[in-house]
Design an enzyme around this catalytic site. Sequence first.
Site, PDB file in Angstrom:
ATOM      1  N   GLU A 257      47.335  48.186  41.570  1.00 34.42           N
ATOM      2  CA  GLU A 257      47.302  47.941  40.067  1.00 34.42           C
ATOM      3  C   GLU A 257      47.132  46.273  40.079  1.00 34.42           C
ATOM      4  OE1 GLU A 257      49.230  45.976  36.892  1.00 34.42           O
ATOM      5  OE2 GLU A 257      50.852  46.949  37.716  1.00 34.42           O
ATOM      6  N   CYS A 296      50.791  41.364  33.936  1.00 33.36           N
ATOM      7  CA  CYS A 296      49.389  41.833  34.131  1.00 33.36           C
ATOM      8  C   CYS A 296      48.985  42.725  32.907  1.00 33.36           C
ATOM      9  CB  CYS A 296      49.893  43.007  35.374  1.00 33.36           C
ATOM     10  SG  CYS A 296      51.143  44.083  35.074  1.00 33.36           S
TER      11      CYS A 296
HETATM   12  P1  NDP Z   1      47.881  38.262  45.630  1.00 35.67           P
HETATM   13  O1  NDP Z   1      46.872  39.499  45.549  1.00 35.67           O
HETATM   14  O2  NDP Z   1      47.704  37.090  46.259  1.00 35.67           O
HETATM   15  O3  NDP Z   1      49.419  38.738  46.286  1.00 35.67           O
HETATM   16  C1  NDP Z   1      50.068  39.765  45.850  1.00 35.67           C
HETATM   17  C2  NDP Z   1      50.838  40.352  46.883  1.00 35.67           C
HETATM   18  O4  NDP Z   1      50.021  40.572  48.067  1.00 35.67           O
HETATM   19  C3  NDP Z   1      51.750  39.489  47.543  1.00 35.67           C
HETATM   20  O5  NDP Z   1      53.123  40.139  47.727  1.00 35.67           O
HETATM   21  C4  NDP Z   1      51.019  38.885  48.723  1.00 35.67           C
HETATM   22  O6  NDP Z   1      52.031  38.207  49.550  1.00 35.67           O
HETATM   23  C5  NDP Z   1      50.372  40.167  49.168  1.00 35.67           C
HETATM   24  N1  NDP Z   1      49.182  39.943  50.113  1.00 35.67           N
HETATM   25  C6  NDP Z   1      48.524  38.942  50.076  1.00 35.67           C
HETATM   26  N2  NDP Z   1      47.618  39.048  51.045  1.00 35.67           N
HETATM   27  C7  NDP Z   1      47.906  40.185  51.662  1.00 35.67           C
HETATM   28  C8  NDP Z   1      47.322  40.866  52.905  1.00 35.67           C
HETATM   29  N3  NDP Z   1      46.200  40.374  53.299  1.00 35.67           N
HETATM   30  N4  NDP Z   1      47.980  41.904  53.156  1.00 35.67           N
HETATM   31  C9  NDP Z   1      49.192  42.467  52.631  1.00 35.67           C
HETATM   32  N5  NDP Z   1      49.704  41.935  51.577  1.00 35.67           N
HETATM   33  C10 NDP Z   1      49.272  40.847  51.080  1.00 35.67           C
HETATM   34  O7  NDP Z   1      48.388  37.928  44.126  1.00 35.67           O
HETATM   35  P2  NDP Z   1      49.469  36.730  43.670  1.00 35.67           P
HETATM   36  O8  NDP Z   1      50.656  37.645  43.352  1.00 35.67           O
HETATM   37  O9  NDP Z   1      49.589  35.792  44.218  1.00 35.67           O
HETATM   38  O10 NDP Z   1      48.588  36.363  42.223  1.00 35.67           O
HETATM   39  C11 NDP Z   1      47.465  36.187  42.378  1.00 35.67           C
HETATM   40  C12 NDP Z   1      46.637  36.434  40.961  1.00 35.67           C
HETATM   41  O11 NDP Z   1      46.521  37.879  41.188  1.00 35.67           O
HETATM   42  C13 NDP Z   1      47.087  36.079  39.768  1.00 35.67           C
HETATM   43  O12 NDP Z   1      46.676  34.850  39.807  1.00 35.67           O
HETATM   44  C14 NDP Z   1      46.590  37.041  38.986  1.00 35.67           C
HETATM   45  O13 NDP Z   1      45.015  36.806  38.613  1.00 35.67           O
HETATM   46  C15 NDP Z   1      46.515  38.260  39.832  1.00 35.67           C
HETATM   47  N6  NDP Z   1      47.748  39.375  39.550  1.00 35.67           N
HETATM   48  C16 NDP Z   1      47.252  40.270  38.648  1.00 35.67           C
HETATM   49  C17 NDP Z   1      48.154  41.278  38.367  1.00 35.67           C
HETATM   50  C18 NDP Z   1      47.882  42.338  37.594  1.00 35.67           C
HETATM   51  O14 NDP Z   1      48.669  43.405  37.697  1.00 35.67           O
HETATM   52  N7  NDP Z   1      47.035  42.346  36.749  1.00 35.67           N
HETATM   53  C19 NDP Z   1      49.619  40.999  38.791  1.00 35.67           C
HETATM   54  C20 NDP Z   1      49.888  39.847  39.500  1.00 35.67           C
HETATM   55  C21 NDP Z   1      48.948  39.018  39.815  1.00 35.67           C
HETATM   56  P3  NDP Z   1      52.037  36.756  49.562  1.00 35.67           P
HETATM   57  O15 NDP Z   1      52.339  36.308  48.542  1.00 35.67           O
HETATM   58  O16 NDP Z   1      53.266  36.509  50.849  1.00 35.67           O
HETATM   59  O17 NDP Z   1      50.800  36.135  49.903  1.00 35.67           O
END
Ligand code: NDP
Length: 675
Positions: A257, A296
């Site tokens: 998602e 989201c």
């Molecule tokens: P990220 O994709 O950066 O992170 C989401 C999750 O993935 C976090 O728990 C993160 O951990 C983890 N993660 C990151 N890299 C890896 C990897 N290589 N392997 C496994 N897990 C990983 O999203 P953010 O939460 O930082 O949000 C960034 C952007 O995502 C927002 O600005 C928005 O644009 C979008 N977003 C969209 C959503 C939606 O449903 N539409 C919801 C939330 C965000 P860690 O934090 O430790 O890096």
Amino acid sequence: MAIALENYAQDRWVPHSGRAVEIPSALDGHVVATCSSDGLDFGAMVRHAREVGGAGLRAMTFHERADRLRALAGFLNERKEVLYRLSADTGATMRDNAFDVDGGIGTLFAYASRGRRELPSERFVVEGGVETLSKCGGFVATHILTPLNGVAIHINAFNFPCWGPLEKFAPAFLAGMPVITKPATATAYVTEALVRLMIESGLLPKGTLQLICGGVGDLLDHLTGQDVVSFTGSLETSEKLRNHPALGRNAVRYIAERDSLNAAILGPDAAPGTPEFDLFVKEVVREMTVKAGQKCTAIRRAFVPRAVAGDVVEAVKAALAGIKVGRPDDTDTRMGALVSRTQRDAVRAAIRELSREAEIVSGDPDAEPPGLEGGAFMQPVLLRCDHPAEAKGVHTVEAFGPVATVMLYDGTEKVIELVARGEGSLVASLFTYDPEVAAKVALGIAAFHGRILILDRDCGRESTGHGSPLPGLVHGGPGRAGGGEELGGLRGVFHYMQRTAIQGSPKQLAALTHSWIKGAPAPATEQHPFRLDYDQLRIGDTIKTASRTISLEDIEHFAHFTGDTFYAHMDEEAAAANPFFPGRVAHGYLILSFAAGLFVDPPPGPVLANYGLDNLRFLKPVSPGDAIRVRLTVKAKNAARQPEYGEVRWDAEVFNQTGDTVARYELLTMNARPA
Ligand code: NDP
């Protein structure tokens, strides 16, 4: 002092070692917590989940797991203040907490209820009916669902540190799968506190839940086809995970998602002054400001008929002027901070990109609200794009903050095309009082969405709103939104289970599924089955009744007694002119009543109540002079929450004198259990 977050691995809290990441407060940048997952043995965590957690959970029935979920929800509900307090540093207001903390606990309650009501007291689910695969019915098939034998890896975004983990945990736990949860680092201190409460509750069997605060190391390398990864976050991370070699090679189930440029559409009929216009303005403003727009499901694209664009912009601006941005502990605050200054920078960069194609009409993205310097606060920003058909970025750039773009459209055909330019979203909402517009637009855009809300004056007051995913409804969307699906009632549970078609004889399948199938043994009981209590009754126990002839007088008596003098029962000529009947026929309800008269055993006994019929079909007309008889067989039993009784489902088949089936149905009774 900063909280040193711990990981929860193999049923132990593990203090972090190695180089810790500092997590700043959204309010003033001070370090709230530190975390690291260095040194964790991810392979051992996966094995522990599978061998201890999975094995323990699979030994429980759905009802036992549902009862644990309900108790857990109650436990958290009494202790949620601590989560509210910690959430303040993420920038969340009390209004935001209602979605995150209370919404998460509510999802546990909702799945607990569904587990009790909609799932059997078993360890597997029988899905759908029986497929007859041979002429004589001696070879049949059915589908069953059993929990996968692996672990569910839940990777969450920063924006919902409670609801995110809980909405993923509830269906997985109910399905019978252990969970390793990994919150986004930016708000991991709230999730860590939540997991502490969950563990403290003592309600989770060993190995059911583990927590990683920090990176996931080589976790994914250990996954197999029995595991599930469920991810919420950015498109970039999702792509990385989807392309992970172990996930591809082992066909690991992957639910994503991610980015979603959700739309709200003001219908052509919803002119200024109509309730739908007002609802639209209210909803756009709400979606821009709840969680500072870091949702989201938030409305990013607000489509309005060209003629009323000015009115919409003015109305939204006026409403935004009343939104006070501030600290969560200030009682006037209507919108809190973004999660971090880094996130605010990302939002500002996205606004710069959007403003190449759209004009900022409200809010200054670079303004520091006075008195809040040092925090991640910003004003809500409204943009206007007059020619969205010629623009690109407004349909593809997700500014994950208090940002929306009003886009002008000409005609419903065009708006359907424009909405699809988002390439798949979680949700769209439609504001119209015209059912033709609603049907045309909803059906036109449905393939691009997981959920569509049609909001008007009739449901506006009771509506849960555009941005609220609900446990009973599908949450997810195609394309850009990730192509995944969560929640949706039992659908969300079944993502963690394997569906298997089972073929064989009726006897084998009835024994395996604990559900009688036509063709399986149906032994007549020595005593009338109504004399047997819930525990004495066995699947397949049967009574075959004597027969009863239905006379024309019976039909006329029933007609006048009930008032049902429909022509098919009373007028020979009119009935014969009907393509289904040879002439006057017995009422269906008369057949049911006589059937009951044939099979009941009247004196008080273990059958406490008849509480319904399922799947009733009248298959052949019964004419005056026909004789009917009944076969009644115990099809399934389901224990109720109360120990004093249980539900018995009977397969009832009514035959005529030539052995043809005239009616078939399932009868439900509540039967007493011995003390
Ligand atoms: P990220 O994709 O950066 O992170 C989401 C999750 O993935 C976090 O728990 C993160 O951990 C983890 N993660 C990151 N890299 C890896 C990897 N290589 N392997 C496994 N897990 C990983 O999203 P953010 O939460 O930082 O949000 C960034 C952007 O995502 C927002 O600005 C928005 O644009 C979008 N977003 C969209 C959503 C939606 O449903 N539409 C919801 C939330 C965000 P860690 O934090 O430790 O890096």
